[in-house]
Design an enzyme around this catalytic site. Structure first.
Site, PDB file in Angstrom:
ATOM      1  N   GLN A  39      11.340  73.810 107.342  1.00  0.00           N
ATOM      2  CA  GLN A  39       9.783  73.362 107.269  1.00  0.00           C
ATOM      3  C   GLN A  39       8.827  73.969 106.385  1.00  0.00           C
ATOM      4  OE1 GLN A  39      10.440  73.763 112.152  1.00  0.00           O
ATOM      5  NE2 GLN A  39       8.337  73.805 111.317  1.00  0.00           N
TER       6      GLN A  39
ATOM      7  N   GLU B  98       1.012  70.521 118.440  1.00  0.00           N
ATOM      8  CA  GLU B  98       1.868  71.430 119.545  1.00  0.00           C
ATOM      9  C   GLU B  98       0.824  71.106 120.877  1.00  0.00           C
ATOM     10  OE1 GLU B  98       3.323  74.611 116.820  1.00  0.00           O
ATOM     11  OE2 GLU B  98       1.133  74.111 116.728  1.00  0.00           O
TER      12      GLU B  98
ATOM     13  N   ARG C 260       7.145  74.654 119.180  1.00  0.00           N
ATOM     14  CA  ARG C 260       6.014  74.187 119.342  1.00  0.00           C
ATOM     15  C   ARG C 260       4.915  74.852 119.782  1.00  0.00           C
ATOM     16  NH1 ARG C 260       6.447  67.444 120.858  1.00  0.00           N
ATOM     17  NH2 ARG C 260       4.818  66.970 119.214  1.00  0.00           N
ATOM     18  N   CYS C 261       4.448  75.658 118.888  1.00  0.00           N
ATOM     19  CA  CYS C 261       3.266  76.664 119.303  1.00  0.00           C
ATOM     20  C   CYS C 261       2.743  77.128 118.218  1.00  0.00           C
ATOM     21  CB  CYS C 261       3.969  77.744 119.924  1.00  0.00           C
ATOM     22  SG  CYS C 261       5.240  78.598 118.957  1.00  0.00           S
TER      23      CYS C 261
END
Ligand code: MCN
Ligand code: CUM
Length: 796
Positions: free
Chosen positions: A223, A741, A370-371
Site C-alpha cells: 500500500q 474506514e 480498516r482503521c
C-alpha cells in the site's frame, strides 16, 4: 456567449462517475502480482513453524537441495551471513526474517525454497527437517506478565520480561479529582478480539535483480511503495535510484499490505543470489496465520458521571497483545497509535489513559484493519462505555449522547488527550439517524415485544476518526515526514496525466483524482489519466492507509491543479492580449472581465503552452505540488442498528441499519457509498462471525475461511445510507475528509450495542465479539458476561 460547463456532466466534484478501473477488473484484465510473468522467473515457497514457541535444535536442508528443480534453500543461517536474519520494524523493534534461535509463533517463517515452479518449491519445504524443542506458550497479556512466564524475546539485550512498553496520556490527578466528585461511576471490561483484514488477494512479491545494471526491481503487494523503497534502501544499503518498487493492481489491502513481511525480504535476497526473478505468492492460510492482524486489546474503562447525565471524566487502561514482535506499522510517536482519539466527539473535561504492550506467541501486528491506527478500538471502547454509562444512569442512550456531544460552535475543539478536532455537526447526524430508524416507534415496539417474550434491541454508535496522517510536526515514519505530492502534466491536446504517491487497492483513485482535476481545471474527467504505484514514475508519497489519500494526496492533486491554472492564466492573458488582472476564471475557461464573450478554454491554453507562449515563459504545462496537511481531517458518523435476538438459540438478526456519514464534501458520492457499504459489511462480520483466536498451545484457530468467515451478500443485512449532513473540512482545499474506514471503525459497536440492548434486563454487561450464538445463549441462560479472550479450548 458560450454555455458554462456543467461540472457534473464533465465528471467533476460530486459526480457519481462509474469507476474507470472496473472496466479492466470486470473483464479479468487486471494486472495483479500473480499475473506477472518475467522471463526466467523462479518460485519461492515458505516453510512455516507448526509450533508457537520452540527452540530450534537443528535444521537439515540436505534432502530439499537434492530435489531436481530446486535452486536455493534459504535458512536463517544463510540470511544471517548477509545480516538479514532479523530486520528492523517500523516500531523500532526487531523481527525475525527466518528463524535462527527459536520460533515464536505458529506460522513463523523458518526456511524458503526457490525452485522452477511452486509445486517443486512446496515439495522442497516438505523435505526440510527441523528439530524443535517445545517451550511453554503465551497467548494473552495476563500470561505474559505472570510470575515465571517464559521470556519470549530472549534474543534482545535488556529485555528481562514480556513487556514492550508502558504508555500514558491525559491528566491522572485531574481525572482522580473528577472521579471523586462523581455521582456514579460506570465500569466496563472487555476484549476487542484479534481480527484479520484478509483481502481476497494475499501478499506476494517478485524480486528481479539485474547484475548488469545493479538495479533491483520489486513488484510487491504494498500500500506504500515509496516507504518500501526507503526501507529497502536503508536496510540493504542500496542507493534509492537502484531500487524500483512497483505496486501493481492490488486485490484489496485493508491494512494487510502496509507491513514489511519476511517473504518480501527473502524473495529479494534470493533474486540477488540467483540473479533471476523470484516470485513469492502467499496462500490463504499463510496470510491468516502470519501477516499483520488487528486489535487484540483489552479494556478496563470507567466513566465518571453526574446524575443529570454529564460526563465528568473518563479513565481507561488498555492491554495490547502485539504478538512476538512489535511491528506496528504506524507513523505516530504514540506507542498505542491513535487510541487516545477516544471520546474526541464528546465534550469531556478530563481523562486519563494508560496502556501496556506485551509480547505473546502469536503473529505480530495489531494496528491495521480498516482503521486509523487503533481508532477502531478507541471508538468501540468509547461507544460501548457510553452505552453502559447511559444504562447505568437509566438515561435514554440517544439523549445521553446528545447531552455530551461537542457542539457545532465549539470547533476547533481540543480533546482531553490532545487532538484538535476540526469541524462537525454531531447532534444533527444523530437526529437524522434517529428519524430514519423511527426511534420513538421502535422503543414502543420493543416494549410491546418484550411483554410477549420477544427480545428486540437498538444499538447506536458514533465515531469520529482522525484521518490524513499527518502533519509533519507530529507524524513520521522512520523520521520521514508524512506529506504527499501530486504531479500533473497537461498534454498539448488538453488531455492530462496525474500521478500521486498514494496507492489505490480498490478505493477508486483512478476515478476520483481525475474528478478533482476536472473540478479545478474544467478538463473532462475522462480526459485525465491517473497513475500510481511505481516509484520510478510516481512522485514521492507515503502511501494509502488511514484513509489518508483524500486528505493528503487528494489535497496535493487540487493544489497542483491550481498551480497549473495560475500558469494557464498567464497564457490566457497573452492569447487574449489583456493583462492578467483583467482575466477571470470560470470552470474550464478564462475570459476578459469587461467582455465575457472573449475567452479561451483551458485546452486552448494547453496548446499555447507548447506553441504560442509569451516571451520569457518556460514552455510546457506541468507541475508538482507537495502537501503537508495542517491537521487531520475529522469525519463523523452515526450508525444505528435494530436487532431481534432469539432467546432459545442466541441467534440474532439485523432488522434495520441506518448510517449517517459526514465526510465533508464528497468527490464521488457513489464511491463514498461503496466505501461505507463495504465498511459496514466488515463491521457486521467482526461483530457477528469473524473468529480468529488461539488455544493454549498457541495453535491459531481461524486459519481458514471455514472458521474465519467472510460475509457474502447472503449473510449481510441491507444498509440505509444517509448523506444529507455535509460539514466541509475547513483546512482541506476542496473541503473533503477521509471516508475509507469510517464504517468499519464505528460499525461494530452499533451491532454489539443492539444485542446488549436486547438483553439489558439480564444484568449482563458484556459479550465479547464475535457475538456467536453460543455466546449470546450463554449470557442469556447463565446471566453472565462472556469473555472471548484466548486461550480457547481446542477440543471443540
Ligand atoms: N472519497 C470521496 N469523497 C470524500 C472522501 C473520499 O469521493 N470526501 C473517495 C476517494 O477519492 C477514494 C475513496 O473515496 O476514491 C476512499 O478515499 P479515502 O477516504 O481518502 O481513503 P484512501 O483512498 O486513503 O483508502 C484507504 C482506506 C483504508 S486505510 C482501508 S484499510 C481500506 C479502505 O480505504 N481498504 C480498502 N477502503 C478499501 N476499499 C477497497 N475496495 N479495498 C481496500 O483494500
Ligand atoms: Cu488501519 S488499515 Mo488502512 O489504514 O490501510
Amino acid at each position: 456567449m458560450t454555455q458554462p460547463l456543467d461540472e457534473i456532466k464533465i465528471g467533476g466534484l460530486g459526480a457519481s462517475r462509474k469507476r474507470v478501473e472496473d472496466n479492466r477488473f470486470i473483464r479479468g484484465k487486471g494486472n495483479y502480482i500473480d499475473d506477472i510473468l518475467l522471463p526466467g522467473m523462479l518460485h519461492m515457497e515458505i516453510l512455516r513453524s507448526p509450533l508457537a514457541h520452540a527452540r530450534i535444535k537443528a535444521i537439515d536442508t540436505s534432502r530439499a537441495w537434492k530435489i531436481p528443480g530446486v535452486h536455493l534453500v534459504l535458512t536463517g543461517e544463510i540470511m544471517a551471513t548477509r545480516n538479514l536474519a532479523w530486520m528492523p520494524t517500523l516500531s523500532y523493534d526487531t523481527q525475525a526474517v527466518l528463524a535462527t534461535d527459536k520460533v515464536r509463533f505458529q506460522g513463523q517463517e523458518v526456511a524458503c525454497v526457490i525452485a522452477d515452479d511452486p509445486y517443486i518449491a512446496k515439495d522442497g519445504c516438505e523435505a526440510i527437517d527441523v528439530e524443535y524443542e517445545p517451550l511453554p506458550v503465551i497467548v494473552n497479556p495476563e500470561q505474559a506478565v505472570a510470575e515465571g512466564a517464559p521470556l519470549i524475546r530472549d534474543d534482545k539485550e535488556n529485555q528481562a520480561d514480556n513487556v514492550i512498553y508502558h504508555w500514558e496520556v491525559g491528566d491522572a490527578e485531574g481525572t482522580e479529582r473528577a472521579f471523586a466528585q462523581a455521582d456514579k461511576i460506570s465500569r466496563l471490561k472487555l476484549h476487542y478480539p484479534r481480527s484479520h483484514p484478509s483481502p481476497i488477494e494475499c501478499c506476494g512479491s517478485i524480486a528481479d535483480f539485474n547484475r548488469a545494471t545493479s538495479k533491483l526491481t520489486v513488484y510487491m503487494t504494498t500500500q506504500a511503495p515509496h516507504i518500501i523503497r526507503a526501507a529497502v534502501a536503508l536496510v540493504a544499503e542500496l542507493p534509492e535510484h537502484m531500487i524500483r518498487i512497483i505496486s501493481p493492481d492490488i486485490g484489496g489491502g485493508f491494512g494487510n499490505k502496509v507491513p514489511v513481511y519476511p517473504g518480501y525480504v527473502c524473495s529479494i535476497l534470493a533474486s540477488i543470489l540467483l540473479e533471476r526473478p523470484v516470485k513469492w505468492i502467499e496462500d490463504k492460510t499463510g496470510n491468516l496465520i502470519s501477516t499483520g492482524f488487528a486489535r487484540d486489546i483489552y479494556l478496563d474503562g470507567e466513566v465518571a458521571l453526574r446524575n443529570d447525565g454529564k460526563i465528568l471524566a473518563v479513565r481507561m487502561h488498555c492491554d495490547a497483545d502485539h504478538g512476538a514482535f512489535f511491528s506496528d506499522a504506524q507513523p505516530s510517536k504514540f506507542k498505542i497509535g491513535l487510541l487516545h482519539s477516544a471520546f474526541a466527539a464528546y465534550d469531556i473535561p478530563v481523562g486519563h489513559i494508560t496502556a501496556r504492550g506485551t509480547y505473546s506467541n502469536k503473529a505480530p501486528g495489531g494496528v491495521a484493519y480498516r482503521c486509523s491506527f487503533r481508532v477502531t478500538e478507541a471508538m468501540f471502547f468509547q461507544e460501548r462505555m457510553i452505552q453502559a454509562a447511559a444504562h447505568d444512569l437509566g438515561m435514554d442512550q440517544a439523549a445521553f449522547r446528545r447531552a455530551n456531544f461537542v457542539a457545532d460552535d465549539q470547533f476547533p475543539h481540543r480533546t482531553p488527550f490532545g487532538f484538535l478536532t476540526d469541524s462537525g455537526q454531531y447532534a444533527k447526524c444523530l437526529d437524522v439517524g434517529l428519524r430514519a430508524v423511527g426511534y420513538e416507534d421502535f422503543l414502543k415496539q420493543q416494549a410491546e415485544a418484550r411483554a410477549r417474550g420477544r427480545r428486540l434491541g437498538i444499538g447506536i454508535s458514533t465515531m469520529t476518526e482522525p484521518l490524513g496522517a499527518g502533519n509533519s510536526r507530529e507524524y513520521d515514519i522512520l523520521g520521514i515526514k508524512m506529506f504527499d505530492s501530486a504531479e500533473l502534466k497537461i498534454h498539448m491536446t488538453g488531455k492530462a496525466l496525474v500521478r500521486t504517491g498514494a496507492r489505490t487497492q480498490g478505493q477508486g483513485h483512478e476515478t476520483t483524482w481525475a474528478q478533482i482535476v476536472s473540478h479545478e481545471l474544467g478538463i473532462p474527467a475522462e480526459d485525465v489519466t491517473v497513475e500510481e504505484g511505481d516509484t520510478d514514475t510516481a512522485p514521492f508519497g507515503m502511501g494509502t492507509y488511514a484513509s489518508r489519500s483524500t486528505p493528503v494526496a487528494g489535497a496535493a492533486v487540487a493544489m497542483v491543479a491550481r498551480k497549473i491554472r495560475a500558469k494557464a492564466r498567464k497564457l490566457a492573458a497573452h492569447l487574449l492580449e489583456v493583462s492578467e488582472e483583467d482575466v477571470e476564471w470560470e470552470l474550464g475557461r478564462f475570459y476578459v472581465r469587461s467582455a465575457p464573450s472573449r475567452g479561451v478554454t483551458i485546452q486552448e491554453c494547453a496548446i499555447a503552452a507548447y506553441s504560442n507562449m509569451p516571451d520569457g515563459m518556460e514552455p510546457g504545462l506541468e507541475n508538482t505540488a507537495y502537501y503537508d496537511p495542517p491537521n487531520l481531517t475529522w469525519p463523523f458518523a452515526v450508525y444505528i442498528v435494530t436487532v431481534e435476538v432469539d432467546p432459545e438459540s442466541g441467534v440474532w438478526d439485523v432488522l434495520n441499519m441506518v448510517a449517517v456519514d459526514d465526510c465533508g464534501v464528497r468527490i464521488n458520492p457513489m464511491i463514498v457509498e461503496g466505501q461505507i457499504m463495504g465498511g459496514l459489511t466488515e463491521a457486521y462480520a467482526m461483530a457477528n462471525m469473524q473468529f480468529i483466536t488461539f488455544d493454549s498451545d498457541g495453535n491459531c484457530v481461524g486459519s481458514n475461511y471455514m472458521d474465519y468467515m467472510l460475509p457474502t451478500a447472503w449473510e449481510t443485512p441491507g444498509f440505509e445510507l444517509h448523506s444529507e449532513v455535509v460539514t466541509p473540512c475547513p483546512h482541506h482545499p476542496i473541503g473533503a475528509k477521509g471516508i475509507g474506514e469510517c464504517a468499519a471503525v464505528g460499525g461494530p459497536a452499533a451491532f454489539v450495542n443492539a444485542v446488549m440492548d436486547a438483553i439489558s434486563d439480564t444484568g449482563v454487561r458484556n459479550i465479547d465479539m464475535p457475538l456467536l450464538p453460543d455466546r449470546v445463549w450463554e449470557a442469556l441462560t447463565y446471566r453472565r458476561d462472556v469473555s472471548g479472550a484466548p486461550p480457547v479450548r481446542s477440543d471443540g
